[in-house]
Design a protein around this motif. Structure first.
Motif, PDB file in Angstrom:
ATOM      1  N   SER A 263       0.832  -1.214   0.000  1.00 22.59           N
ATOM      2  CA  SER A 263       0.000   0.000   0.000  1.00 22.59           C
ATOM      3  C   SER A 263       0.859   1.253   0.000  1.00 22.59           C
ATOM      4  CB  SER A 263      -0.931  -0.003   1.217  1.00 22.59           C
ATOM      5  OG  SER A 263      -1.837  -1.080   1.170  1.00 22.59           O
ATOM      6  N   VAL A 264       1.892   1.273   0.835  1.00 16.97           N
ATOM      7  CA  VAL A 264       2.791   2.430   0.891  1.00 16.97           C
ATOM      8  C   VAL A 264       3.524   2.609  -0.434  1.00 16.97           C
ATOM      9  CG1 VAL A 264       4.912   3.301   1.965  1.00 16.97           C
ATOM     10  CG2 VAL A 264       3.060   2.405   3.393  1.00 16.97           C
ATOM     11  N   ALA A 265       3.965   1.501  -1.029  1.00 15.98           N
ATOM     12  CA  ALA A 265       4.667   1.580  -2.315  1.00 15.98           C
ATOM     13  C   ALA A 265       3.774   2.159  -3.400  1.00 15.98           C
ATOM     14  CB  ALA A 265       5.165   0.196  -2.722  1.00 15.98           C
ATOM     15  N   ILE A 266       2.489   1.775  -3.397  1.00 14.74           N
ATOM     16  CA  ILE A 266       1.545   2.318  -4.387  1.00 14.74           C
ATOM     17  C   ILE A 266       1.298   3.799  -4.126  1.00 14.74           C
ATOM     18  CG2 ILE A 266      -0.824   2.205  -5.250  1.00 14.74           C
ATOM     19  CD1 ILE A 266      -0.751  -0.822  -4.644  1.00 14.74           C
ATOM     20  N   LEU A 267       1.097   4.164  -2.867  1.00 11.17           N
ATOM     21  CA  LEU A 267       0.885   5.575  -2.529  1.00 11.17           C
ATOM     22  C   LEU A 267       2.041   6.440  -3.037  1.00 11.17           C
ATOM     23  CD1 LEU A 267      -0.458   5.284   1.132  1.00 11.17           C
ATOM     24  CD2 LEU A 267      -1.698   6.311  -0.773  1.00 11.17           C
ATOM     25  N   LYS A 268       3.252   5.960  -2.853  1.00 14.03           N
ATOM     26  CA  LYS A 268       4.436   6.744  -3.225  1.00 14.03           C
ATOM     27  C   LYS A 268       4.577   6.913  -4.737  1.00 14.03           C
ATOM     28  CE  LYS A 268       8.268   5.717  -1.141  1.00 14.03           C
ATOM     29  NZ  LYS A 268       9.349   4.866  -0.591  1.00 14.03           N
ATOM     30  N   LYS A 269       3.938   6.044  -5.510  1.00 12.70           N
ATOM     31  CA  LYS A 269       4.028   6.144  -6.979  1.00 12.70           C
ATOM     32  C   LYS A 269       3.183   7.295  -7.532  1.00 12.70           C
ATOM     33  CE  LYS A 269       6.725   2.734  -8.343  1.00 12.70           C
ATOM     34  NZ  LYS A 269       7.893   2.910  -9.244  1.00 12.70           N
ATOM     35  N   LYS A 270       2.225   7.763  -6.756  1.00 13.51           N
ATOM     36  CA  LYS A 270       1.366   8.890  -7.166  1.00 13.51           C
ATOM     37  C   LYS A 270       0.667   8.618  -8.493  1.00 13.51           C
ATOM     38  CE  LYS A 270       4.356  12.283  -4.878  1.00 13.51           C
ATOM     39  NZ  LYS A 270       5.072  13.573  -5.000  1.00 13.51           N
ATOM     40  N   LEU A 271       0.151   7.420  -8.642  1.00 16.77           N
ATOM     41  CA  LEU A 271      -0.534   7.028  -9.875  1.00 16.77           C
ATOM     42  C   LEU A 271      -1.999   7.443  -9.819  1.00 16.77           C
ATOM     43  CD1 LEU A 271       1.087   3.499 -10.175  1.00 16.77           C
ATOM     44  CD2 LEU A 271       1.669   5.532 -11.510  1.00 16.77           C
ATOM     45  N   ARG A 272      -2.653   7.347 -10.960  1.00 16.50           N
ATOM     46  CA  ARG A 272      -4.052   7.749 -11.057  1.00 16.50           C
ATOM     47  C   ARG A 272      -4.876   6.664 -11.756  1.00 16.50           C
ATOM     48  NH1 ARG A 272      -2.240  10.642  -7.954  1.00 16.50           N
ATOM     49  NH2 ARG A 272      -2.224  12.917  -7.837  1.00 16.50           N
ATOM     50  N   GLY A 273      -6.037   6.361 -11.146  1.00 13.83           N
ATOM     51  CA  GLY A 273      -7.022   5.505 -11.771  1.00 13.83           C
ATOM     52  C   GLY A 273      -6.552   4.098 -12.096  1.00 13.83           C
ATOM     53  N   ARG A 274      -5.807   3.465 -11.213  1.00 15.01           N
ATOM     54  CA  ARG A 274      -5.257   2.145 -11.491  1.00 15.01           C
ATOM     55  C   ARG A 274      -5.783   1.107 -10.492  1.00 15.01           C
ATOM     56  NH1 ARG A 274      -0.553   2.247 -14.143  1.00 15.01           N
ATOM     57  NH2 ARG A 274      -1.057   0.039 -14.470  1.00 15.01           N
ATOM     58  N   ILE A 275      -5.821  -0.143 -10.931  1.00 19.02           N
ATOM     59  CA  ILE A 275      -6.221  -1.249 -10.073  1.00 19.02           C
ATOM     60  C   ILE A 275      -5.058  -2.223  -9.966  1.00 19.02           C
ATOM     61  CG2 ILE A 275      -7.793  -3.193  -9.751  1.00 19.02           C
ATOM     62  CD1 ILE A 275      -9.923  -1.630 -11.231  1.00 19.02           C
TER      63      ILE A 275
END
Length: 343
Positions: A263-275
């Motif tokens: 979850s932290v790794a995804i947050l840090k990527k600052k991506l948009r609209g991804r699953i």
């Protein structure tokens, strides 16, 4: 009487209003949530995020440095790495711990349904607030970890969380792998089709919540069954002793610590609209799980067995694409690894 002078200086650059996203209703009507390449931005045209913001407040001294941000009234300053956790339970608290480790000086806020654990949260460095309380500010990072079991309007709760996001950083919703339409112990990954809306109330709740997240440009991580030594399916089955369920039903697992790190790794990527998909890539049958529990010698209770014969079965999750894109690997590569058993 000596005069006291307060000086406030604010510099703002790249002040750009967010443009509205096209309606998401068509996407929801088609139930097309299995693709990970869903891009979007927030529909909240009233919000005006900053690309860069600095704020200095001085009253005989300067406040700012690592946690500078926009003023939020009496609550202080919102920092560029501040995080709001909606539902700071087991997973949310681990996310807070890892976020603090990676962003020293940031503030982490936790929104709860009751005040029962606010003292605990405060001791963990989480600033607690109560669900329904008016927030006078927005956050650059928001993660929604609350389960649907205690909500009468889950999608509405997710929408309120989305409105707490300022459009910078990331907004992440922790969902479940249940929406993947596979119940024959077959292979399943990020592109597996999802259960159609209307077939199952359980998956309807999750998919409608996911739709809200994607509407705002947030991301979703669909998590496998979470566990730690004293929490998870194996603990429940040990307490029951005998369970009326099929022993060959395939389960997918992920340790709580690994769910938090993903979850932290995804947050840090600052991506948009991804699953994305979270699992350990080592699916096991129910019987295999309990055989490992017995072999480990870590538990005092004895499991008697599974007695069920009814369908449906499960699915075998694989999240290799999520791992490659996010650059993430779990600490515990399998349930056996966690228990200290060679595979």
């Amino acid at each position: 009487m000596a005069a006291v002078t307060f000086t406030i200086s604010i510099s703002i650059s790249s002040f750009t209003p967010r443009r509205p996203q096209p309606p998401f209703l068509t996407h929801l009507a088609n139930h097309s949530f299995s693709k990970t390449q869903i891009l979007g931005t927030s529909k909240r045209t009233a919000l005006l995020p900053y690309t860069t913001t600095s704020c200095q407040v001085s009253a005989s001294s300067t406040v700012g440095a690592p946690n500078e941000g926009a003023e939020i009234g009496s609550s202080g300053l919102v920092g560029a790495n501040d995080l709001l956790i909606v539902g700071p339970g087991v997973l949310g608290r681990l996310v807070a711990q890892k976020w603090h480790e990676e962003h020293p000086g940031c503030q982490v806020y936790g929104q709860t349904a009751t005040t029962d654990h606010h003292d605990e949260l405060t001791n963990l460095g989480i600033n607690p607030s109560l669900k329904g309380a008016t927030l006078t500010h927005e956050f650059p990072y928001v993660i929604f970890c609350a389960p649907p079991s205690r909500s009468s309007n889950y999608a509405g709760d997710v929408r309120q969380a989305a409105l707490s996001w300022n459009g910078e950083g990331s907004f992440l919703f922790t969902s479940s792998s249940a929406p993947y339409d596979c119940d024959n112990n077959g292979q399943c990954d990020e592109d597996t089709p999802i259960v159609p809306i209307g077939r199952s109330p359980k998956t309807d709740v999750l998919l409608k919540a996911e739709a809200v997240v994607l509407e705002f440009g947030g991301c979703v991580v669909r998590l496998a069954g979470l566990y730690k030594e004293d929490r998870g399916a194996h603990v429940y089955w040990l307490k029951k002793g005998t369970v009326e369920a099929r022993p060959d039903h395939i389960l997918n697992l992920l340790h709580y610590e690994d769910a938090a790190s993903l979850s932290v790794a995804i947050l840090k990527k600052k991506l948009r609209g991804r699953i994305f998909l979270g699992c350990d890539n080592h699916p096991l049958s129910r019987q295999e799980v309990m055989d490992l529990v017995a072999k480990s010698g870590k538990f005092s209770k004895t499991f008697e067995g599974f007695t069920g014969t009814s369908v449906p079965l499960g699915k075998k999750l694989n999240n290799s694409r999520t791992r490659e894109e996010i650059g993430w690997e779990p600490k515990y590569h399998s349930f056996a690894h966690f228990l200290g058993i060679s595979e």
